[in-house]
Design a protein around this motif. Sequence first.
Motif, mmCIF file in Angstrom:
data_model
loop_
_atom_site.group_PDB
_atom_site.id
_atom_site.type_symbol
_atom_site.label_atom_id
_atom_site.label_comp_id
_atom_site.label_asym_id
_atom_site.label_seq_id
_atom_site.Cartn_x
_atom_site.Cartn_y
_atom_site.Cartn_z
ATOM 1 N N GLU A 207 0.805 -1.219 0.000
ATOM 2 C CA GLU A 207 0.000 0.000 0.000
ATOM 3 C C GLU A 207 0.837 1.268 0.000
ATOM 4 O OE1 GLU A 207 -3.393 0.019 2.756
ATOM 5 O OE2 GLU A 207 -2.813 -2.028 3.267
ATOM 6 N N LEU A 208 2.167 1.148 -0.011
ATOM 7 C CA LEU A 208 3.037 2.310 0.132
ATOM 8 C C LEU A 208 3.976 2.479 -1.057
ATOM 9 C CD1 LEU A 208 4.077 1.962 3.889
ATOM 10 C CD2 LEU A 208 2.453 3.610 2.922
ATOM 11 N N MET A 209 4.388 3.747 -1.261
ATOM 12 C CA MET A 209 5.398 4.087 -2.256
ATOM 13 C C MET A 209 6.496 4.897 -1.564
ATOM 14 S SD MET A 209 2.977 5.445 -5.386
ATOM 15 C CE MET A 209 4.410 5.888 -6.363
ATOM 16 N N LEU A 210 7.743 4.555 -1.801
ATOM 17 C CA LEU A 210 8.869 5.354 -1.327
ATOM 18 C C LEU A 210 9.217 6.353 -2.424
ATOM 19 C CD1 LEU A 210 11.049 5.900 0.813
ATOM 20 C CD2 LEU A 210 12.477 4.187 -0.331
ATOM 21 N N LEU A 211 9.061 7.632 -2.131
ATOM 22 C CA LEU A 211 9.234 8.672 -3.150
ATOM 23 C C LEU A 211 10.646 9.245 -3.173
ATOM 24 C CD1 LEU A 211 5.895 10.671 -2.742
ATOM 25 C CD2 LEU A 211 6.336 8.574 -4.043
ATOM 26 N N SER A 212 11.283 9.334 -2.016
ATOM 27 C CA SER A 212 12.653 9.846 -1.966
ATOM 28 C C SER A 212 13.344 9.313 -0.729
ATOM 29 C CB SER A 212 12.673 11.378 -1.965
ATOM 30 O OG SER A 212 12.198 11.886 -0.735
ATOM 31 N N SER A 213 14.678 9.241 -0.807
ATOM 32 C CA SER A 213 15.441 8.665 0.291
ATOM 33 C C SER A 213 16.852 9.247 0.281
ATOM 34 C CB SER A 213 15.491 7.139 0.156
ATOM 35 O OG SER A 213 16.080 6.535 1.277
ATOM 36 N N SER A 214 17.544 9.074 1.410
ATOM 37 C CA SER A 214 18.913 9.549 1.560
ATOM 38 C C SER A 214 19.795 8.397 1.990
ATOM 39 C CB SER A 214 18.973 10.670 2.610
ATOM 40 O OG SER A 214 20.296 10.924 3.013
ATOM 41 N N GLU A 215 21.006 8.310 1.409
ATOM 42 C CA GLU A 215 21.948 7.264 1.820
ATOM 43 C C GLU A 215 22.337 7.418 3.283
ATOM 44 O OE1 GLU A 215 25.343 6.989 -0.657
ATOM 45 O OE2 GLU A 215 24.220 6.484 -2.486
#
Length: 302
Positions: A207-215
């Motif tokens: 049900e989820l989407m990861l839109l942005s992330s940081s190393e």
Amino acid sequence: MPINIPRQLPATEILEKENIFVMDVDRAHSQDIRPLNILILNLMPEKEKTEAQLLRLLGNTPLQVNVSFLYTATHESKNVSKSHLEQFYTTFEEVKHRRIDGMIITGAPVELMEFEDVNYWKELEGIMDWAKTNVTSSLHICWGAQASLYHHFGIGKFELPKKCSGIYKHTVIEPTVKLLRGFDDEFYAPVSRYTDVEVEAILAHEELMLLSSSEEAGPFLIMSKDEKQIMITGHLEYDVHTLAEEYSRDVAKGIEIDMPKNYFPDNNPTKKPVNKWRSHAHLLFSNWLNYYVYQETPYEWE
């Protein structure tokens, strides 16, 4: 178009000095426009600072926005006067009969506690459940994002070895999502937290989407696939000096804390930080108001 807030609200003077267009009730009523009704559940201790930070971002779009502030009846705030709450805030009991176009749930300084140990957790669960049917789109910030992930999607948090504080570079993962329209492929954002959520748990959730992330700082922007829940694990709303104020506060308390990363020029806390996130903060809130609230909410709620 401006935000419509009470003339006496302390944030009004701050915003007017910054040339943010603020409208009073009489002027708003003279315009034949259906304003958006935004409810802000402010869980931050220094409520007046958070009010100004969020209103600054909500007031920079072509939409007329009515803003109401909510506080938890099951928790007594120690850093704001009772008169301020009585004059400018309301409780859930007073708004639960209404339909709301958009809601913001802020962070809170309780992240090292288990969710169920927070004294207003049951009340917050009721508000989040109510929002599923009475709010077009909800925006959750920092601990508010973790609370949403836990309550709605069963994803818990874990404690970091030390506080993650600073300005971190994040990578856009889903560039075609409307929330990120106009975003650079990489952008900077403030982070200030002792806990995090597992990237793998987000990616594995249907049900989820990861839109942005940081190393360095982990997942940053997460959205439910029905687009009703948007989670921001950092603080795009922060002023340029907010992390410095938090750092000075912790040092004064004798807390063993690292200097915010990538924040002070030359890592010198006597030098003024540079704001590297302002434009993306305005863009994200503008996109949220336009695509997820204004474009989706009915003109008249049934």
